[in-house]
Scaffold this motif. Structure first.
Motif, PDB file in Angstrom:
ATOM      1  N   ALA A   1       0.837  -1.201   0.000  1.00 49.71           N
ATOM      2  CA  ALA A   1       0.000   0.000   0.000  1.00 49.71           C
ATOM      3  C   ALA A   1       0.873   1.253   0.000  1.00 49.71           C
ATOM      4  N   MET A   2       1.950   1.237   0.789  1.00 54.84           N
ATOM      5  CA  MET A   2       2.869   2.364   0.868  1.00 54.84           C
ATOM      6  C   MET A   2       3.465   2.679  -0.510  1.00 54.84           C
ATOM      7  N   LEU A   3       3.757   1.619  -1.266  1.00 56.84           N
ATOM      8  CA  LEU A   3       4.404   1.786  -2.565  1.00 56.84           C
ATOM      9  C   LEU A   3       3.416   1.839  -3.726  1.00 56.84           C
ATOM     10  N   GLY A   4       2.135   1.652  -3.427  1.00 51.61           N
ATOM     11  CA  GLY A   4       1.135   1.667  -4.485  1.00 51.61           C
ATOM     12  C   GLY A   4       1.250   0.460  -5.399  1.00 51.61           C
ATOM     13  N   LEU A   5       1.658  -0.680  -4.846  1.00 47.65           N
ATOM     14  CA  LEU A   5       1.893  -1.875  -5.654  1.00 47.65           C
ATOM     15  C   LEU A   5       0.672  -2.747  -5.834  1.00 47.65           C
ATOM     16  N   GLY A   6      -0.346  -2.555  -5.046  1.00 45.40           N
ATOM     17  CA  GLY A   6      -1.524  -3.414  -5.163  1.00 45.40           C
ATOM     18  C   GLY A   6      -2.066  -3.431  -6.575  1.00 45.40           C
ATOM     19  N   ASP A   7      -2.234  -2.271  -7.174  1.00 39.93           N
ATOM     20  CA  ASP A   7      -2.766  -2.179  -8.525  1.00 39.93           C
ATOM     21  C   ASP A   7      -1.795  -2.761  -9.545  1.00 39.93           C
ATOM     22  N   LEU A   8      -0.503  -2.463  -9.389  1.00 34.45           N
ATOM     23  CA  LEU A   8       0.507  -2.929 -10.335  1.00 34.45           C
ATOM     24  C   LEU A   8       0.574  -4.448 -10.366  1.00 34.45           C
ATOM     25  N   LYS A   9       0.570  -5.072  -9.193  1.00 32.47           N
ATOM     26  CA  LYS A   9       0.707  -6.525  -9.127  1.00 32.47           C
ATOM     27  C   LYS A   9      -0.541  -7.247  -9.611  1.00 32.47           C
ATOM     28  N   GLN A  10      -1.640  -6.535  -9.770  1.00 27.17           N
ATOM     29  CA  GLN A  10      -2.865  -7.167 -10.257  1.00 27.17           C
ATOM     30  C   GLN A  10      -3.009  -7.044 -11.766  1.00 27.17           C
ATOM     31  N   THR A  11      -2.118  -6.293 -12.412  1.00 22.75           N
ATOM     32  CA  THR A  11      -2.244  -6.116 -13.854  1.00 22.75           C
ATOM     33  C   THR A  11      -1.907  -7.412 -14.580  1.00 22.75           C
ATOM     34  N   LYS A  12      -2.503  -7.574 -15.734  1.00 21.47           N
ATOM     35  CA  LYS A  12      -2.283  -8.771 -16.537  1.00 21.47           C
ATOM     36  C   LYS A  12      -0.814  -8.875 -16.954  1.00 21.47           C
ATOM     37  N   VAL A  13      -0.211  -7.762 -17.310  1.00 20.64           N
ATOM     38  CA  VAL A  13       1.192  -7.755 -17.736  1.00 20.64           C
ATOM     39  C   VAL A  13       2.099  -8.255 -16.614  1.00 20.64           C
ATOM     40  N   TYR A  14       1.882  -7.776 -15.394  1.00 20.39           N
ATOM     41  CA  TYR A  14       2.708  -8.209 -14.263  1.00 20.39           C
ATOM     42  C   TYR A  14       2.507  -9.695 -13.999  1.00 20.39           C
ATOM     43  N   GLN A  15       1.260 -10.143 -13.999  1.00 19.54           N
ATOM     44  CA  GLN A  15       0.962 -11.542 -13.724  1.00 19.54           C
ATOM     45  C   GLN A  15       1.555 -12.456 -14.794  1.00 19.54           C
ATOM     46  N   GLU A  16       1.469 -12.035 -16.064  1.00 19.38           N
ATOM     47  CA  GLU A  16       2.055 -12.830 -17.148  1.00 19.38           C
ATOM     48  C   GLU A  16       3.567 -12.910 -17.007  1.00 19.38           C
ATOM     49  N   GLY A  17       4.201 -11.796 -16.636  1.00 19.49           N
ATOM     50  CA  GLY A  17       5.647 -11.791 -16.438  1.00 19.49           C
ATOM     51  C   GLY A  17       6.056 -12.700 -15.294  1.00 19.49           C
ATOM     52  N   LYS A  18       5.276 -12.678 -14.235  1.00 17.15           N
ATOM     53  CA  LYS A  18       5.552 -13.531 -13.079  1.00 17.15           C
ATOM     54  C   LYS A  18       5.407 -15.008 -13.455  1.00 17.15           C
ATOM     55  N   LEU A  19       4.349 -15.326 -14.200  1.00 19.42           N
ATOM     56  CA  LEU A  19       4.137 -16.699 -14.642  1.00 19.42           C
ATOM     57  C   LEU A  19       5.265 -17.149 -15.565  1.00 19.42           C
ATOM     58  N   GLU A  20       5.678 -16.268 -16.466  1.00 14.16           N
ATOM     59  CA  GLU A  20       6.770 -16.594 -17.384  1.00 14.16           C
ATOM     60  C   GLU A  20       8.051 -16.930 -16.619  1.00 14.16           C
ATOM     61  N   GLY A  21       8.344 -16.164 -15.591  1.00  9.73           N
ATOM     62  CA  GLY A  21       9.525 -16.431 -14.772  1.00  9.73           C
ATOM     63  C   GLY A  21       9.451 -17.782 -14.086  1.00  9.73           C
ATOM     64  N   LYS A  22       8.267 -18.131 -13.591  1.00 11.54           N
ATOM     65  CA  LYS A  22       8.084 -19.427 -12.935  1.00 11.54           C
ATOM     66  C   LYS A  22       8.266 -20.563 -13.935  1.00 11.54           C
ATOM     67  N   LEU A  23       7.682 -20.405 -15.117  1.00  8.31           N
ATOM     68  CA  LEU A  23       7.760 -21.458 -16.121  1.00  8.31           C
ATOM     69  C   LEU A  23       9.192 -21.679 -16.601  1.00  8.31           C
ATOM     70  N   GLU A  24       9.972 -20.613 -16.627  1.00  8.21           N
ATOM     71  CA  GLU A  24      11.381 -20.740 -17.022  1.00  8.21           C
ATOM     72  C   GLU A  24      12.179 -21.531 -15.985  1.00  8.21           C
ATOM     73  N   ALA A  25      11.726 -21.554 -14.749  1.00  4.93           N
ATOM     74  CA  ALA A  25      12.427 -22.270 -13.685  1.00  4.93           C
ATOM     75  C   ALA A  25      12.139 -23.764 -13.687  1.00  4.93           C
ATOM     76  N   VAL A  26      11.068 -24.178 -14.340  1.00  2.00           N
ATOM     77  CA  VAL A  26      10.652 -25.593 -14.309  1.00  2.00           C
ATOM     78  C   VAL A  26      11.755 -26.548 -14.763  1.00  2.00           C
TER      79      VAL A  26
END
Length: 131
Positions: free
Chosen positions: A77-102
């Motif tokens: 909340a202090m950093l205003g990240l709630g909205d950013l982390k809910q965006t589709k772009v952020y979520q897709e990037g996070k998923l991509e990083g996880k899939l690369e680790a498999v």
């Protein structure tokens, strides 16, 4: 060899988001949250999504260490990240990083189920990434 201290770099932080993030470490707590929000806003101009996500995570980590008494929700909340982390772009990037680790985790000897649990992924996604 010339020694440069982080607090001496403050004049250059407007030129480089990297230096700005680095000097966040020595920023007084009362100014750190404002500077961190500004850096996160500037990070949105970084064209590479993975670099942008890692930069935001680094800024968040620095703030977590500066404010150890605050919860993750308070920090976001202090950093205003709630909205950013809910965006589709952020979520897709996070998923991509996880899939690369498999493949690396499977190579270390973990089972598909263990990888799915560790990365909080569906087993079907892990199987697909393993191929």
């Amino acid at each position: 060899m010339q020694v440069i201290y982080l607090d001496e770099l403050r004049d250059l932080t407007n030129q480089s988001i990297g230096l700005g993030t680095l000097t966040l470490v020595v920023e007084p707590p009362e100014q750190a949250s404002v500077k961190a929000r500004n850096l996160i806003e500037r990070s949105r101009q970084v064209p590479d999504e993975q670099v942008r996500r890692k930069l935001v995570e680094l800024i968040e980590t620095i703030i977590v260490y500066k404010f150890p008494h605050k919860s993750q929700a308070e920090i976001q909340a202090m950093l205003g990240l709630g909205d950013l982390k809910q965006t589709k772009v952020y979520q897709e990037g996070k998923l991509e990083g996880k899939l690369e680790a498999v493949p690396r985790l499977l190579k270390l000897g973990l089972t598909l189920e263990q990888v799915a649990e560790a990365l909080e992924l569906d087993i079907a996604e892990v199987r697909k990434a393993a191929r």
